[in-house]
Design an enzyme around this catalytic site. Structure first.
Site: not given
Ligand SMILES: Cc1cc2nc3c(=O)[nH]c(=O)nc-3n(C[C@H](O)[C@H](O)[C@H](O)COP(=O)(O)OP(=O)(O)OC[C@H]3O[C@@H](n4cnc5c(N)ncnc54)[C@H](O)[C@@H]3O)c2cc1C
Length: 463
Positions: A35, A38, A50, A179, A182, A202, A267, A442
């Site tokens: 395909e 990657g 993302k 599901g 993640a 779930e 999922a 900080h």
């Protein structure tokens, strides 16, 4: 017949990274891909999701501009452009791998590869022409696809898997996500942020069930606060796709519930791509959908190896890459140690993010450790307050006797970039005292790690 030192079958983050490391070590290397270069990670997994989640985050900022003293009238989204951006990012990443193959002088063979005896691979291209290649070592990295449940058959339209979920032409008004691992919750968060009415179903008592219980509970509260309906201890028994909407029968602890939505996203995990690649002919051992390998990824057949999602272990991109590197380094004869599967970070990129490594509190207790546990909430962090992201906390778990860092669990903004500190600390066998004495900058979210450790040792400053 072309002959190589190493041929890698599959070009996901397992395969392409393996090929690059092999080339670096001086092996004449080829990679076979049916395909896009990657694999799932770059084309249909880690990266495009993302990109979608980034759009959701920006949209969320726009909707809450007033919280930051800014004003913006009626912020809106163009769903098809959001999808297009994600697809473009994926395509760009795949091109990047193409460049890396060229740079590392790796031959890319396009087509479907099948193992043959005599350390050969027969590759059939899209014109149905088959050519054979030979190698001293063949590394199988054919990855996985969305798992289908018998009562939740994917038709790609009303009952879909992750590929369709990231390339829909039209935004659904309502969605049931089956599901809450993640992948499920990342899509639940994305679609909810875009304005779809989302229900998560779930089977287990907790969402993100692999996480520390406190993290799961906090995450469930966050999902509900964001307007997502969450049904735990529940399972989809059947779906009826004959009408305009999908009707789902859901078994809950309190009895049966009937849900309706435009789309159901399944999922529920992955199914490995181990069919029709010649494993049976070569008598390569498999176990529960996975190829059986030793500590350095060698199968029971000499010269044939397997890495990534097709072998046991967490199905994660960074694991696939690490396994591939180790596999070729061992083939090279380098003095390498087996991968430490106890120190693999896992991340979920919803809002809030989740990141963890090592044992949960329950696992550590069950393993017989006496514990020192510390927690620091982001509501006490200056950086989190300034960012308007004070939801969540960092939790650290130490062995009370020797100070070993047993586990680290985080939920909050940006924690997926913070978990590497715990991974490195644990790798270097850092004790709590050392983390505490390592001065953290900080104001940063990372101060919460130092403060959580301080809390474990009764030295916390800011709570
Ligand atoms: C929606 C989603 C989000 C995810 N997010 C993350 C994340 O944020 N972080 C993370 O670490 N992991 C994530 N993952 C998991 C991650 O994508 C996989 O663990 C990783 O891609 C596995 O890499 P791999 O190299 O083993 O296989 P894959 O990436 O699946 O690649 C296998 C490749 O082999 C090719 N192939 C298969 N059979 C053949 C054949 N016979 N001949 C030629 N080529 C073949 C396939 O076309 C594919 O390109 C996500 C997965 C999904 C589905």
């Amino acid at each position: 017949m072309s002959k190589y030192d190493i041929i890698v079958l599959g070009s996901g983050p397992g395969g392409y990274v393996t090929a690059i490391r092999a080339s670096q070590l001086g092996f004449k290397t080829a990679i076979v891909e049916k395909e896009s270069l990657g694999g799932v990670c770059l084309n249909w997994g880690c990266i495009p999701t993302k990109a979608l989640l980034k759009s959701a985050e920006v949209f969320d900022y726009l909707k809450h501009a007033e919280d930051y003293g800014l004003s913006l009238e009626n912020p809106d989204k163009d769903f098809s452009k959001v999808i297009k951006r994600s697809r473009d990012v994926a395509a760009g990443m795949s091109k990047g791998v193409q460049f890396l193959m060229k740079k590392n002088k790796i031959d890319v063979i396009e087509g479907f590869g099948k193992l043959k005896s005599g350390k050969k691979i027969a590759v059939t291209d899209k014109d149905d022409k088959t050519k054979e290649y030979q190698a001293d070592n063949i590394i199988v990295a054919t990855g996985a696809r969305s798992r289908e449940l018998p009562n939740l058959k994917q038709d790609g339209k009303k009952v879909i898997g992750y590929r369709e979920a990231m390339s829909l032409e039209k935004q659904p008004k309502s969605m049931i996500v089956v599901g809450s691992g993640a992948i499920g919750v990342e899509f639940a968060h994305f679609y909810n942020a875009m304005g779809t009415e989302v229900t998560v179903v779930e089977f287990l008592p907790n969402v993100v069930p692999l996480e520390d219980e406190e993290i799961s509970k906090q995450f469930e509260r966050s999902l509900k606060k964001a307007g997502i309906k969450v049904m735990t201890n529940s399972s989809v028994e059947s779906v009826d796709t004959s009408g305009k909407k999908v009707k789902a029968k859901v078994k809950t602890k309190k009895g049966e519930e009937n849900l309706e939505a435009d789309i159901v996203l399944s999922a529920v995990g992955i199914k490995t791509n181990i069919e029709n690649i010649g494993l049976e002919d070569l008598k390569i051992k498999t176990d529960k959908d996975k190829i059986v390998v030793d500590d350095f990824y060698k199968t029971n057949v000499d010269g044939i190896y397997a890495i990534g999602d097709v072998v046991h272990g967490p199905a994660l991109a960074h694991v696939a890459s690490a396994e591939g590197i180790l596999c070729v380094e061992k083939i090279k004869g380098m003095d390498v140690e087996p991968l430490d599967y106890g120190n693999i970070p896992g991340c979920t990129y919803a809002t809030p993010e989740i990141a963890s490594v090592g044992m949960t509190e329950k696992q550590a207790k069950e393993a017989g450790y006496e514990l020192k546990v510390g927690k620091f909430p982001f509501s006490a962090s200056g950086k989190a307050k300034a960012a308007g992201k004070s939801e969540g906390f960092v939790k650290v778990i130490f062995d009370a006797k020797y100070g070993e860092w047993l586990g680290c669990h985080m939920i909050g903004a940006g924690v997926t970039d913070m978990i590497a500190e715990a991974v490195l600390g644990r790798k270097l066998e850092t004790t709590g005292h050392e983390v505490l004495k390592a001065v953290h900058p900080h104001p940063t979210m990372s101060e919460a790690v130092m403060e959580a450790v301080a809390a474990a040792y009764d030295e916390v400053i800011h709570i």
